[in-house]
Design a protein around this motif. Structure first.
Motif, PDB file in Angstrom:
ATOM      1  N   LYS A  67       0.868  -1.174   0.000  1.00  0.00           N
ATOM      2  CA  LYS A  67       0.000   0.000   0.000  1.00  0.00           C
ATOM      3  C   LYS A  67       0.903   1.221   0.000  1.00  0.00           C
ATOM      4  O   LYS A  67       1.947   1.233   0.648  1.00  0.00           O
ATOM      5  N   PHE A  68       0.485   2.262  -0.711  1.00  0.00           N
ATOM      6  CA  PHE A  68       1.324   3.433  -0.852  1.00  0.00           C
ATOM      7  C   PHE A  68       0.451   4.632  -1.196  1.00  0.00           C
ATOM      8  O   PHE A  68      -0.705   4.480  -1.584  1.00  0.00           O
ATOM      9  N   THR A  69       1.014   5.808  -1.044  1.00  0.00           N
ATOM     10  CA  THR A  69       0.332   7.039  -1.420  1.00  0.00           C
ATOM     11  C   THR A  69       0.752   7.390  -2.832  1.00  0.00           C
ATOM     12  O   THR A  69       1.941   7.408  -3.138  1.00  0.00           O
ATOM     13  N   THR A  70      -0.214   7.631  -3.687  1.00  0.00           N
ATOM     14  CA  THR A  70       0.101   7.975  -5.066  1.00  0.00           C
ATOM     15  C   THR A  70       0.289   9.476  -5.202  1.00  0.00           C
ATOM     16  O   THR A  70      -0.372  10.253  -4.529  1.00  0.00           O
ATOM     17  N   MET A  71       1.218   9.870  -6.037  1.00  0.00           N
ATOM     18  CA  MET A  71       1.445  11.278  -6.334  1.00  0.00           C
ATOM     19  C   MET A  71       0.385  11.697  -7.334  1.00  0.00           C
ATOM     20  O   MET A  71       0.315  11.163  -8.433  1.00  0.00           O
ATOM     21  N   ASN A  72      -0.456  12.652  -6.938  1.00  0.00           N
ATOM     22  CA  ASN A  72      -1.575  13.049  -7.789  1.00  0.00           C
ATOM     23  C   ASN A  72      -1.597  14.564  -7.983  1.00  0.00           C
ATOM     24  O   ASN A  72      -2.630  15.185  -7.929  1.00  0.00           O
ATOM     25  N   MET A  73      -0.404  15.155  -8.145  1.00  0.00           N
ATOM     26  CA  MET A  73      -0.326  16.598  -8.334  1.00  0.00           C
ATOM     27  C   MET A  73       0.295  16.897  -9.687  1.00  0.00           C
ATOM     28  O   MET A  73       1.389  16.419  -9.981  1.00  0.00           O
ATOM     29  N   TRP A  74      -0.428  17.641 -10.507  1.00  0.00           N
ATOM     30  CA  TRP A  74       0.133  18.035 -11.782  1.00  0.00           C
ATOM     31  C   TRP A  74       1.325  18.931 -11.544  1.00  0.00           C
ATOM     32  O   TRP A  74       1.258  19.789 -10.662  1.00  0.00           O
ATOM     33  N   PRO A  75       2.405  18.845 -12.186  1.00  0.00           N
ATOM     34  CA  PRO A  75       2.747  17.909 -13.265  1.00  0.00           C
ATOM     35  C   PRO A  75       3.486  16.678 -12.754  1.00  0.00           C
ATOM     36  O   PRO A  75       4.206  16.047 -13.489  1.00  0.00           O
ATOM     37  N   PHE A  76       3.296  16.324 -11.496  1.00  0.00           N
ATOM     38  CA  PHE A  76       4.090  15.275 -10.869  1.00  0.00           C
ATOM     39  C   PHE A  76       3.389  13.928 -10.768  1.00  0.00           C
ATOM     40  O   PHE A  76       3.696  13.140  -9.894  1.00  0.00           O
ATOM     41  N   LYS A  77       2.437  13.623 -11.612  1.00  0.00           N
ATOM     42  CA  LYS A  77       1.750  12.331 -11.569  1.00  0.00           C
ATOM     43  C   LYS A  77       2.732  11.250 -12.031  1.00  0.00           C
ATOM     44  O   LYS A  77       2.763  10.876 -13.188  1.00  0.00           O
ATOM     45  N   LYS A  78       3.514  10.763 -11.104  1.00  0.00           N
ATOM     46  CA  LYS A  78       4.611   9.879 -11.466  1.00  0.00           C
ATOM     47  C   LYS A  78       4.555   8.515 -10.784  1.00  0.00           C
ATOM     48  O   LYS A  78       5.424   7.702 -11.014  1.00  0.00           O
ATOM     49  N   THR A  79       3.598   8.266  -9.909  1.00  0.00           N
ATOM     50  CA  THR A  79       3.595   6.995  -9.202  1.00  0.00           C
ATOM     51  C   THR A  79       3.431   5.859 -10.203  1.00  0.00           C
ATOM     52  O   THR A  79       2.453   5.793 -10.928  1.00  0.00           O
ATOM     53  N   GLU A  80       4.435   5.009 -10.224  1.00  0.00           N
ATOM     54  CA  GLU A  80       4.410   3.883 -11.143  1.00  0.00           C
ATOM     55  C   GLU A  80       5.262   2.774 -10.543  1.00  0.00           C
ATOM     56  O   GLU A  80       6.391   3.019 -10.127  1.00  0.00           O
ATOM     57  N   PHE A  81       4.704   1.584 -10.464  1.00  0.00           N
ATOM     58  CA  PHE A  81       5.458   0.428 -10.006  1.00  0.00           C
ATOM     59  C   PHE A  81       5.680  -0.506 -11.175  1.00  0.00           C
ATOM     60  O   PHE A  81       4.769  -0.789 -11.947  1.00  0.00           O
ATOM     61  N   ARG A  82       6.905  -0.964 -11.296  1.00  0.00           N
ATOM     62  CA  ARG A  82       7.292  -1.914 -12.328  1.00  0.00           C
ATOM     63  C   ARG A  82       7.852  -3.158 -11.638  1.00  0.00           C
ATOM     64  O   ARG A  82       8.434  -3.060 -10.574  1.00  0.00           O
ATOM     65  N   CYS A  83       7.685  -4.317 -12.280  1.00  0.00           N
ATOM     66  CA  CYS A  83       8.139  -5.570 -11.667  1.00  0.00           C
ATOM     67  C   CYS A  83       8.779  -6.490 -12.697  1.00  0.00           C
ATOM     68  O   CYS A  83       8.494  -6.396 -13.890  1.00  0.00           O
TER      69      CYS A  83
END
Length: 155
Positions: A67-83
């Motif tokens: 569980k995590f907090t997503t970045m939801n502020m323009w222009p910083f919408k960067k939350t992304e997890f890769r596996c």
């Protein structure tokens, strides 16, 4: 000078007032039909720009939840997890799989709400479990598993 200060102040206020959202990523191991437990284990390594969740071993019928907090502020919408995924059947056809992203279209792929992405490893491949209906009152979810990648041998 006063006008540019006012514009900057409004921009900062807008950025700071943007709500943070909670994200949830679940990786399930539902590989079955193999006689050896060792062969049904799933090795997983996930990371984002901020966090490295390192390698995890997920046994059959178990899952890992982050569980995590997503970045939801323009222009910083960067939350992304890769596996990256490894199993006795190989690896996913893409070496690195994006399993959670705040991009609008991607989150819709995860299903109702879009803040929760569930990925499932099965014997024939790797699936996104799309939530079709979420009944919070009774804890029941209706979903469909969508094949995203078959296991392949690359090594």
């Amino acid at each position: 000078m006063g006008c540019s200060f006012f514009v900057a102040a409004v921009l900062v206020a807008a950025l700071l007032s943007a709500p943070a959202m909670a994200g949830r990523l679940e990786l399930r191991n539902e590989i079955s039909g193999v006689s050896s437990v060792r062969k049904t284990k799933l090795a997983v390594r996930c990371w984002s720009n901020e966090d490295d969740l390192e390698w995890n071993m997920v046994k059959p019928n178990e899952s890992r939840i982050w569980k995590f907090t997503t970045m939801n502020m323009w222009p910083f919408k960067k939350t992304e997890f890769r596996c990256m995924f490894r199993s006795a059947f190989g690896t996913t056809s893409d070496d690195v799989v994006t399993v959670f992203s705040v991009e609008g279209g991607f989150r819709k792929q995860c299903g109702v709400g879009g803040n929760e992405c569930i990925w499932v490893a099965k014997r024939d491949g790797f699936y996104l479990r799309k939530i079709l209906k979420d009944d919070d009152r009774h804890g029941h979810k209706k979903f469909v598993d969508v094949l995203k990648s078959k296991w392949v041998w690359k090594w």
